[in-house]
Design an enzyme around this catalytic site. Structure first.
Site, PDB file in Angstrom:
ATOM      1  N   ASN A  97     -53.008 -71.105 -16.125  1.00 43.99           N
ATOM      2  CA  ASN A  97     -52.940 -70.242 -17.308  1.00 43.99           C
ATOM      3  C   ASN A  97     -51.507 -70.164 -17.817  1.00 43.99           C
ATOM      4  O   ASN A  97     -51.255 -70.105 -19.015  1.00 43.99           O
ATOM      5  CB  ASN A  97     -53.456 -68.841 -16.974  1.00 43.99           C
ATOM      6  CG  ASN A  97     -54.951 -68.842 -16.767  1.00 43.99           C
ATOM      7  OD1 ASN A  97     -55.708 -68.816 -17.719  1.00 43.99           O
ATOM      8  ND2 ASN A  97     -55.382 -68.912 -15.515  1.00 43.99           N
ATOM      9  N   ALA A 118     -48.023 -64.356 -15.129  1.00 44.61           N
ATOM     10  CA  ALA A 118     -47.179 -64.698 -13.985  1.00 44.61           C
ATOM     11  C   ALA A 118     -45.831 -65.308 -14.384  1.00 44.61           C
ATOM     12  O   ALA A 118     -45.024 -65.637 -13.520  1.00 44.61           O
ATOM     13  CB  ALA A 118     -47.931 -65.664 -13.084  1.00 44.61           C
ATOM     14  N   HIS A 120     -42.762 -70.914 -10.390  1.00 45.50           N
ATOM     15  CA  HIS A 120     -42.941 -71.414 -11.754  1.00 45.50           C
ATOM     16  C   HIS A 120     -41.571 -71.708 -12.358  1.00 45.50           C
ATOM     17  O   HIS A 120     -40.697 -70.844 -12.346  1.00 45.50           O
ATOM     18  CB  HIS A 120     -43.640 -70.363 -12.633  1.00 45.50           C
ATOM     19  CG  HIS A 120     -44.965 -69.928 -12.099  1.00 45.50           C
ATOM     20  ND1 HIS A 120     -46.070 -70.736 -12.091  1.00 45.50           N
ATOM     21  CD2 HIS A 120     -45.363 -68.766 -11.547  1.00 45.50           C
ATOM     22  CE1 HIS A 120     -47.095 -70.089 -11.574  1.00 45.50           C
ATOM     23  NE2 HIS A 120     -46.696 -68.881 -11.223  1.00 45.50           N
TER      24      HIS A 120
HETATM   25  N1  LIG Z   1     -51.963 -65.393 -17.258  1.00 44.30           N
HETATM   26  C1  LIG Z   1     -51.664 -65.564 -15.977  1.00 44.30           C
HETATM   27  O1  LIG Z   1     -50.496 -65.699 -15.601  1.00 44.30           O
HETATM   28  C2  LIG Z   1     -52.763 -65.581 -14.967  1.00 44.30           C
HETATM   29  C3  LIG Z   1     -54.072 -65.480 -15.349  1.00 44.30           C
HETATM   30  N2  LIG Z   1     -55.064 -65.474 -14.422  1.00 44.30           N
HETATM   31  C4  LIG Z   1     -56.451 -65.382 -14.909  1.00 44.30           C
HETATM   32  O2  LIG Z   1     -57.046 -64.214 -14.412  1.00 44.30           O
HETATM   33  C5  LIG Z   1     -58.337 -64.518 -13.899  1.00 44.30           C
HETATM   34  C6  LIG Z   1     -58.699 -63.525 -12.834  1.00 44.30           C
HETATM   35  O3  LIG Z   1     -57.848 -63.662 -11.723  1.00 44.30           O
HETATM   36  P1  LIG Z   1     -58.183 -62.969 -10.313  1.00 44.30           P
HETATM   37  O4  LIG Z   1     -58.407 -61.517 -10.502  1.00 44.30           O
HETATM   38  O5  LIG Z   1     -57.138 -63.415  -9.368  1.00 44.30           O
HETATM   39  O6  LIG Z   1     -59.586 -63.681  -9.963  1.00 44.30           O
HETATM   40  P2  LIG Z   1     -60.734 -63.181  -9.004  1.00 44.30           P
HETATM   41  O7  LIG Z   1     -61.582 -64.363  -8.739  1.00 44.30           O
HETATM   42  O8  LIG Z   1     -60.183 -62.419  -7.857  1.00 44.30           O
HETATM   43  O9  LIG Z   1     -61.569 -62.132  -9.903  1.00 44.30           O
HETATM   44  C7  LIG Z   1     -62.338 -62.499 -11.002  1.00 44.30           C
HETATM   45  C8  LIG Z   1     -63.230 -61.318 -11.388  1.00 44.30           C
HETATM   46  O10 LIG Z   1     -63.883 -61.591 -12.615  1.00 44.30           O
HETATM   47  C9  LIG Z   1     -65.297 -61.459 -12.465  1.00 44.30           C
HETATM   48  N3  LIG Z   1     -65.920 -62.405 -13.395  1.00 44.30           N
HETATM   49  C10 LIG Z   1     -66.075 -63.736 -13.279  1.00 44.30           C
HETATM   50  N4  LIG Z   1     -66.664 -64.244 -14.383  1.00 44.30           N
HETATM   51  C11 LIG Z   1     -66.878 -63.198 -15.207  1.00 44.30           C
HETATM   52  C12 LIG Z   1     -67.449 -63.064 -16.502  1.00 44.30           C
HETATM   53  N5  LIG Z   1     -67.923 -64.125 -17.173  1.00 44.30           N
HETATM   54  N6  LIG Z   1     -67.503 -61.827 -17.066  1.00 44.30           N
HETATM   55  C13 LIG Z   1     -67.024 -60.744 -16.405  1.00 44.30           C
HETATM   56  N7  LIG Z   1     -66.468 -60.814 -15.187  1.00 44.30           N
HETATM   57  C14 LIG Z   1     -66.394 -62.027 -14.594  1.00 44.30           C
HETATM   58  C15 LIG Z   1     -65.557 -61.725 -10.998  1.00 44.30           C
HETATM   59  O11 LIG Z   1     -66.777 -61.145 -10.577  1.00 44.30           O
HETATM   60  C16 LIG Z   1     -64.342 -61.012 -10.383  1.00 44.30           C
HETATM   61  O12 LIG Z   1     -64.573 -59.621 -10.355  1.00 44.30           O
HETATM   62  C17 LIG Z   1     -58.211 -65.983 -13.419  1.00 44.30           C
HETATM   63  O13 LIG Z   1     -59.467 -66.645 -13.412  1.00 44.30           O
HETATM   64  C18 LIG Z   1     -57.284 -66.573 -14.439  1.00 44.30           C
HETATM   65  O14 LIG Z   1     -58.044 -67.077 -15.546  1.00 44.30           O
HETATM   66  C19 LIG Z   1     -54.797 -65.532 -13.089  1.00 44.30           C
HETATM   67  C20 LIG Z   1     -53.499 -65.643 -12.661  1.00 44.30           C
HETATM   68  C21 LIG Z   1     -52.375 -65.704 -13.559  1.00 44.30           C
HETATM   69  O1  LIG Z   2     -50.593 -66.455 -10.846  1.00 43.34           O
HETATM   70  C1  LIG Z   2     -49.930 -67.495 -10.951  1.00 43.34           C
HETATM   71  O2  LIG Z   2     -48.945 -67.734 -10.241  1.00 43.34           O
HETATM   72  C2  LIG Z   2     -50.227 -68.488 -12.034  1.00 43.34           C
HETATM   73  C3  LIG Z   2     -51.611 -68.840 -12.174  1.00 43.34           C
HETATM   74  O3  LIG Z   2     -52.437 -68.675 -11.307  1.00 43.34           O
HETATM   75  C4  LIG Z   2     -51.979 -69.450 -13.436  1.00 43.34           C
HETATM   76  O4  LIG Z   2     -51.095 -69.944 -14.156  1.00 43.34           O
HETATM   77  O5  LIG Z   2     -53.178 -69.462 -13.725  1.00 43.34           O
END
Ligand SMILES: NC(=O)C1=CN([C@@H]2O[C@H](COP(=O)(O)OP(=O)(O)OC[C@H]3O[C@@H](n4cnc5c(N)ncnc54)[C@H](O)[C@@H]3O)[C@@H](O)[C@H]2O)C=CC1
Ligand SMILES: O=C([O-])CC(=O)C(=O)O
EC number: 1.4.1.21
Length: 265
Positions: free
Chosen positions: A188, A122, A218
């Site tokens: 993150n 992000a 951000h």
């Molecule tokens: N680097 C960045 O800027 C960002 C990173 N993220 C990361 O991405 C992750 C996912 O985000 P979203 O898709 O919005 O979340 P979400 O909650 O919509 O989806 C998470 C998915 O992962 C699955 N899941 C949960 N634990 C699991 C495991 N141990 N093994 C396999 N699958 C598993 C869930 O069933 C679901 O399908 C967040 O938890 C966060 O850590 C999110 C936003 C920004």
């Molecule tokens: O998606 C975003 O805006 C950032 C976020 O959730 C994260 O840093 O984990």
């Protein structure tokens, strides 16, 4: 015709589903497997009807693992995949804030003679920050501002009613390491900025719940031998998850396309 890169997608929520949509029909990148917990298998089958869906990575036939699942999935699926020699692309960068975990990830990739790629997600300017680090950085500050509802289910709820906030409220101030550990689904970016720059303990973080914003805002302010920069991103959240910015999806798809493109940018 070239054979497509066979991808295993770990996690099929807000990010994973959108990644599937954007990769649909791509001749160079094919999601052949989706890995989710048992209770999410049925919905993942609907999102990826052509892929093998299960709770474990297939033992063979995968060229690349892409994690869009959450911190726990790195330990569970990414570490073993790396050790087996499969390259991995990781979105849950905050997992590296746990003591010794970055070293563990590196060791697994080295053992498998492969590489783990952390996406910018992000946030932008990770290239500039990582380049500036080479010349020496003096300070890096990160501020994350999101609508109150994006902080539901986090420690920000302790002692306050997020739904009743009348004005912006600082919910956390401290190091990037603490932020990423306390807010695994919301900080993150704090971990990414710190890993590219001054490290998890020297990067100062402020997290804000702001009823006046509908975006995930951000801000990064960095100073060093290179000069200085201030970056502000005003990201639109995904409808499926207000914690997550849509840019995270595009960042993941960019990383995947760059792996197969003749010219990468
Ligand atoms: N680097 C960045 O800027 C960002 C990173 N993220 C990361 O991405 C992750 C996912 O985000 P979203 O898709 O919005 O979340 P979400 O909650 O919509 O989806 C998470 C998915 O992962 C699955 N899941 C949960 N634990 C699991 C495991 N141990 N093994 C396999 N699958 C598993 C869930 O069933 C679901 O399908 C967040 O938890 C966060 O850590 C999110 C936003 C920004
Ligand atoms: O998606 C975003 O805006 C950032 C976020 O959730 C994260 O840093 O984990």
């Amino acid at each position: 015709m070239t054979t497509p890169t066979r991808i295993a997608l770990v996690g099929c929520g807000a990010i994973g589903t959108s990644v599937l949509e954007l990769l649909h029909g791509d001749p160079a990148l094919k999601v052949v497997a989706v890995v989710v917990p048992a209770d999410a298998i049925a919905s993942a089958r609907k999102a990826a009807p052509d892929a093998q869906v299960g709770s474990a990575l297939p033992a063979a036939g995968i060229d690349l693992v892409v994690e869009t699942a959450g911190h726990a999935a790195i330990e569970q699926h990414v570490l073993p995949a790396l050790a087996r020699g499969t390259p991995c692309v990781v979105a849950s960068v905050g997992a590296l804030s746990a003591t010794g975990f970055a070293e563990k990830l590196e060791a697994a990739a080295a053992a498998g003679k492969t590489q783990v790629q952390l996406i910018a997600g992000a946030i932008g300017a990770i290239d500039a920050l990582a380049a500036a680090r080479i010349g020496g950085l003096d300070s890096v500050r990160y501020t994350g501002r999101k609508p109150p509802q994006a902080w539901k289910g986090t420690p920000a709820e302790q002692g306050r009613d997020l739904g009743a906030l009348a004005r912006e409220t600082v919910i956390f101030e401290g190091s990037a390491r603490e932020a990423a550990l306390l807010y695994p689904k919301n900080a993150n970016v704090a971990a990414t900025v710190s890993l590219a720059g001054l490290g998890l303990d020297r990067t100062m973080v402020r997290l804000i719940a702001d009823p006046a914003t509908a975006e995930n805002v951000h801000t990064v302010e960095a100073e060093g031998a290179f000069g200085s920069f201030e970056l502000t991103m005003r990201n639109k959240p995904l409808a499926a998850n207000p914690k997550t910015s849509a840019l995270t999806v595009y960042s993941a798809v960019r990383a995947l396309r760059n792996r197969v493109a003749a010219l990468a940018i």
